[in-house]
Design a protein around this motif. Structure first.
Motif, PDB file in Angstrom:
ATOM      1  N   ASN A   9      -0.833  14.644  -2.505  1.00 52.15           N
ATOM      2  CA  ASN A   9      -0.375  13.767  -3.573  1.00 52.15           C
ATOM      3  C   ASN A   9      -1.145  12.455  -3.515  1.00 52.15           C
ATOM      4  OD1 ASN A   9       1.024  12.202  -5.362  1.00 52.15           O
ATOM      5  ND2 ASN A   9       3.035  12.815  -4.640  1.00 52.15           N
ATOM      6  N   LEU A  10      -2.011  12.245  -4.513  1.00 55.35           N
ATOM      7  CA  LEU A  10      -2.866  11.057  -4.465  1.00 55.35           C
ATOM      8  C   LEU A  10      -2.087   9.781  -4.712  1.00 55.35           C
ATOM      9  CD1 LEU A  10      -6.069  12.342  -6.212  1.00 55.35           C
ATOM     10  CD2 LEU A  10      -5.784  11.738  -3.843  1.00 55.35           C
ATOM     11  N   VAL A  11      -0.993   9.874  -5.484  1.00 56.85           N
ATOM     12  CA  VAL A  11      -0.181   8.670  -5.702  1.00 56.85           C
ATOM     13  C   VAL A  11       0.357   8.178  -4.366  1.00 56.85           C
ATOM     14  CG1 VAL A  11       1.836   7.766  -6.877  1.00 56.85           C
ATOM     15  CG2 VAL A  11       0.418   9.421  -8.019  1.00 56.85           C
ATOM     16  N   THR A  12       0.806   9.135  -3.531  1.00 54.92           N
ATOM     17  CA  THR A  12       1.274   8.760  -2.193  1.00 54.92           C
ATOM     18  C   THR A  12       0.151   8.149  -1.371  1.00 54.92           C
ATOM     19  OG1 THR A  12       2.902  10.499  -2.235  1.00 54.92           O
ATOM     20  CG2 THR A  12       2.288   9.680  -0.098  1.00 54.92           C
ATOM     21  N   SER A  13      -1.056   8.754  -1.462  1.00 56.00           N
ATOM     22  CA  SER A  13      -2.181   8.200  -0.707  1.00 56.00           C
ATOM     23  C   SER A  13      -2.436   6.758  -1.111  1.00 56.00           C
ATOM     24  CB  SER A  13      -3.441   9.030  -0.963  1.00 56.00           C
ATOM     25  OG  SER A  13      -3.206  10.375  -0.679  1.00 56.00           O
ATOM     26  N   VAL A  14      -2.380   6.493  -2.433  1.00 53.19           N
ATOM     27  CA  VAL A  14      -2.628   5.127  -2.902  1.00 53.19           C
ATOM     28  C   VAL A  14      -1.534   4.194  -2.392  1.00 53.19           C
ATOM     29  CG1 VAL A  14      -2.765   3.669  -4.932  1.00 53.19           C
ATOM     30  CG2 VAL A  14      -3.918   5.863  -4.924  1.00 53.19           C
ATOM     31  N   ILE A  15      -0.283   4.638  -2.507  1.00 57.50           N
ATOM     32  CA  ILE A  15       0.831   3.741  -2.173  1.00 57.50           C
ATOM     33  C   ILE A  15       0.889   3.472  -0.676  1.00 57.50           C
ATOM     34  CG2 ILE A  15       3.347   3.658  -2.026  1.00 57.50           C
ATOM     35  CD1 ILE A  15       3.490   4.804  -4.751  1.00 57.50           C
ATOM     36  N   VAL A  16       0.777   4.537   0.128  1.00 56.60           N
ATOM     37  CA  VAL A  16       1.044   4.369   1.568  1.00 56.60           C
ATOM     38  C   VAL A  16      -0.194   3.902   2.314  1.00 56.60           C
ATOM     39  CG1 VAL A  16       1.833   5.532   3.650  1.00 56.60           C
ATOM     40  CG2 VAL A  16       2.866   6.068   1.476  1.00 56.60           C
ATOM     41  N   THR A  17      -1.376   4.362   1.902  1.00 55.90           N
ATOM     42  CA  THR A  17      -2.557   4.045   2.704  1.00 55.90           C
ATOM     43  C   THR A  17      -3.464   3.021   2.033  1.00 55.90           C
ATOM     44  OG1 THR A  17      -2.474   6.230   3.653  1.00 55.90           O
ATOM     45  CG2 THR A  17      -4.511   5.033   3.905  1.00 55.90           C
ATOM     46  N   TYR A  18      -3.993   3.366   0.843  1.00 57.35           N
ATOM     47  CA  TYR A  18      -4.964   2.451   0.227  1.00 57.35           C
ATOM     48  C   TYR A  18      -4.330   1.106  -0.096  1.00 57.35           C
ATOM     49  CZ  TYR A  18      -8.229   6.311  -0.314  1.00 57.35           C
ATOM     50  OH  TYR A  18      -9.081   7.338  -0.075  1.00 57.35           O
ATOM     51  N   ARG A  19      -3.118   1.140  -0.678  1.00 57.80           N
ATOM     52  CA  ARG A  19      -2.428  -0.109  -1.001  1.00 57.80           C
ATOM     53  C   ARG A  19      -1.184  -0.270  -0.138  1.00 57.80           C
ATOM     54  NH1 ARG A  19      -5.895  -2.978  -2.540  1.00 57.80           N
ATOM     55  NH2 ARG A  19      -4.217  -4.459  -2.834  1.00 57.80           N
ATOM     56  N   GLY A  20      -1.305   0.085   1.135  1.00 54.53           N
ATOM     57  CA  GLY A  20      -0.141   0.049   2.018  1.00 54.53           C
ATOM     58  C   GLY A  20       0.464  -1.331   2.164  1.00 54.53           C
ATOM     59  N   LEU A  21      -0.387  -2.353   2.140  1.00 52.42           N
ATOM     60  CA  LEU A  21       0.112  -3.719   2.303  1.00 52.42           C
ATOM     61  C   LEU A  21       1.040  -4.092   1.152  1.00 52.42           C
ATOM     62  CD1 LEU A  21      -0.277  -6.034   4.285  1.00 52.42           C
ATOM     63  CD2 LEU A  21      -1.998  -6.947   2.764  1.00 52.42           C
ATOM     64  N   ASP A  22       0.690  -3.636  -0.074  1.00 48.48           N
ATOM     65  CA  ASP A  22       1.546  -3.921  -1.228  1.00 48.48           C
ATOM     66  C   ASP A  22       2.905  -3.269  -1.058  1.00 48.48           C
ATOM     67  OD1 ASP A  22      -0.768  -4.964  -2.007  1.00 48.48           O
ATOM     68  OD2 ASP A  22      -1.120  -3.671  -3.719  1.00 48.48           O
ATOM     69  N   THR A  23       2.899  -2.035  -0.483  1.00 44.67           N
ATOM     70  CA  THR A  23       4.170  -1.348  -0.284  1.00 44.67           C
ATOM     71  C   THR A  23       5.023  -2.094   0.726  1.00 44.67           C
ATOM     72  OG1 THR A  23       2.994   0.678  -0.727  1.00 44.67           O
ATOM     73  CG2 THR A  23       5.170   0.894   0.202  1.00 44.67           C
ATOM     74  N   LEU A  24       4.370  -2.654   1.756  1.00 43.72           N
ATOM     75  CA  LEU A  24       5.106  -3.472   2.720  1.00 43.72           C
ATOM     76  C   LEU A  24       5.743  -4.668   2.006  1.00 43.72           C
ATOM     77  CD1 LEU A  24       5.658  -3.461   5.748  1.00 43.72           C
ATOM     78  CD2 LEU A  24       3.749  -4.992   6.037  1.00 43.72           C
ATOM     79  N   GLY A  25       4.978  -5.276   1.089  1.00 45.66           N
ATOM     80  CA  GLY A  25       5.533  -6.381   0.310  1.00 45.66           C
ATOM     81  C   GLY A  25       6.693  -5.938  -0.560  1.00 45.66           C
ATOM     82  N   GLU A  26       6.567  -4.724  -1.126  1.00 46.94           N
ATOM     83  CA  GLU A  26       7.624  -4.183  -1.981  1.00 46.94           C
ATOM     84  C   GLU A  26       8.905  -3.995  -1.174  1.00 46.94           C
ATOM     85  OE1 GLU A  26       6.419  -0.426  -3.313  1.00 46.94           O
ATOM     86  OE2 GLU A  26       8.219  -0.044  -4.482  1.00 46.94           O
ATOM     87  N   ILE A  27       8.742  -3.443   0.049  1.00 51.66           N
ATOM     88  CA  ILE A  27       9.884  -3.272   0.943  1.00 51.66           C
ATOM     89  C   ILE A  27      10.516  -4.628   1.229  1.00 51.66           C
ATOM     90  CG2 ILE A  27      10.523  -2.558   3.272  1.00 51.66           C
ATOM     91  CD1 ILE A  27       9.843  -0.162   2.003  1.00 51.66           C
ATOM     92  N   ALA A  28       9.642  -5.643   1.402  1.00 47.21           N
ATOM     93  CA  ALA A  28      10.159  -6.981   1.703  1.00 47.21           C
ATOM     94  C   ALA A  28      10.969  -7.506   0.522  1.00 47.21           C
ATOM     95  CB  ALA A  28       9.007  -7.920   2.041  1.00 47.21           C
ATOM     96  N   VAL A  29      10.458  -7.278  -0.722  1.00 44.66           N
ATOM     97  CA  VAL A  29      11.198  -7.735  -1.905  1.00 44.66           C
ATOM     98  C   VAL A  29      12.564  -7.047  -1.972  1.00 44.66           C
ATOM     99  CG1 VAL A  29      11.237  -7.704  -4.411  1.00 44.66           C
ATOM    100  CG2 VAL A  29       9.159  -8.328  -3.234  1.00 44.66           C
TER     101      VAL A  29
END
Lengths: 226, 114
Positions: free
Chosen positions: A50-70
């Motif tokens: 799943n490329l969406v997962t690859s983008v969210i968790v790995t390529y843009r992982g820092l953004d996801t960390l920020g999302e979790i923080a929000v």
């Protein structure tokens, strides 16, 4: 009257702003440059189907960390606002239909939630969706058992530990692999199998637990404060 | 897809109109949710390519030329979660405001008005 005029002007400006999207619309025939790279190299680099997962968790992982923080900050705000419970209201018992339905459905819903976040790198789904499904199961449980108290201590521990481990995995990526939240700290495994794509299933399990615990915490706060 | 872009713009304008014209706080929050949905539709339709499938590289997808852009999908996934958190926070504020004033009409709250 003046207010209405102002709202109409704002709406008109918004429409003018968005109109070029519609009038100058040219259907895309090719992927953009970034997307092209993700699609070409993603399966080999990250190992997730799943490329969406690859983008969210790995390529843009820092953004996801920020999302979790929000999400965490919003939950903390809700807990802060609703924290002091005002007097106990007696709720009526749930009907037999709800009770029997909950006993039957709750394990299935929880299992489905776990399934969704474990298969986040293979099929549509992931930690956020799985967490929401788990929280919906708990909501059903709360509806059926009006007097139940979900231990907020336990919820906080799940939330804190999964958040901490998420950051630790990210830092391990910095030490062992190419960068923060790089998933290749674990072997990539065979493409398309359940245990593959390095750290992605682990990270999505942690995200699923964290999101589930946070949403259950919101429900818990709202139930206690009513 | 032109149709979803039009639908997204309609939903955004409708939602903002609801937020500007309604007096009830719950209705304002509903307007926000509608606007949020419109924005998601708009972003998704920007990434859509005709006759292509979801970016999941299983056996059904042979080449990179068969999938849509994964980036807008990832953005929208993020936006949905943030929207959920913001909506829950706003509803909590609505509960608190109702406890204080016993009313959900926005015109009853004059403390911060100038």
């Amino acid at each position: 009257m003046v207010k209405k005029l102002f709202s109409l002007i704002i709406l008109a400006l918004l429409v003018i702003m968005l109109l070029p999207l519609m009038t100058d619309f040219a259907p895309f025939a090719e992927l953009s440059r970034v997307a092209e790279k993700y699609v070409q190299k993603g399966p080999a680099e990250v190992g997730g189907q799943n490329l969406v997962t690859s983008v969210i968790v790995t390529y843009r992982g820092l953004d996801t960390l920020g999302e979790i923080a929000v999400l965490f900050i919003a939950t903390a705000g809700i807990g802060f606002l609703l924290g002091k419970s005002s007097g106990k209201h007696k709720r009526s018992e749930a009907s037999q239909l709800v009770n029997t339905g909950t006993a039957f459905l709750l394990p299935i819903i929880l299992l489905f939630g776990v399934f969704i976040f474990l298969h986040g790198h293979l099929t549509p789904g992931g930690g956020f969706q799985g967490g929401v499904v788990i929280a919906s199961g708990i909501l059903l449980f709360v509806l059926a058992n009006a007097d139940s108290q979900i231990s907020s201590n336990l919820l906080h521990w799940i939330e804190d530990l999964s958040g901490a481990f998420y950051v630790i995995i990210g830092l391990l990526g910095l030490i062992l692999a190419g960068g923060f939240l790089d998933n290749s700290i674990l072997p990539l495994g065979q493409f398309g199998k359940l245990i593959s794509a390095g750290a992605i299933p682990l990270i999505y399990t942690l995200i699923g637990l964290k999101v589930g615990a946070e949403l259950v915490g919101i429900l818990n706060n709202m139930q206690r404060s009513q | 897809m032109l149709l979803t872009i039009i639908l997204g713009i309609i939903l955004i304008v409708l939602g903002l109109w609801g937020m500007l014209s309604q007096k009830n706080i719950i209705k304002i929050i509903i307007g926000f949710s509608i606007m949020d949905t419109g924005i998601h539709l708009l972003i998704l339709s920007i990434g859509y390519i005709k006759d292509r499938t979801a970016p999941i590289m299983n056996q059904a997808v042979q080449s990179a030329g068969q999938v849509i852009d994964p980036v807008p999908s990832a953005l929208v996934l993020t936006a949905i979660v943030i929207g959920l958190a913001i909506t829950a926070l706003m509803l909590t504020y609505a509960v608190k405001l109702y406890e204080i004033k016993g009313s959900l009409e926005i015109s009853d709250f004059k403390e911060l008005k100038w």
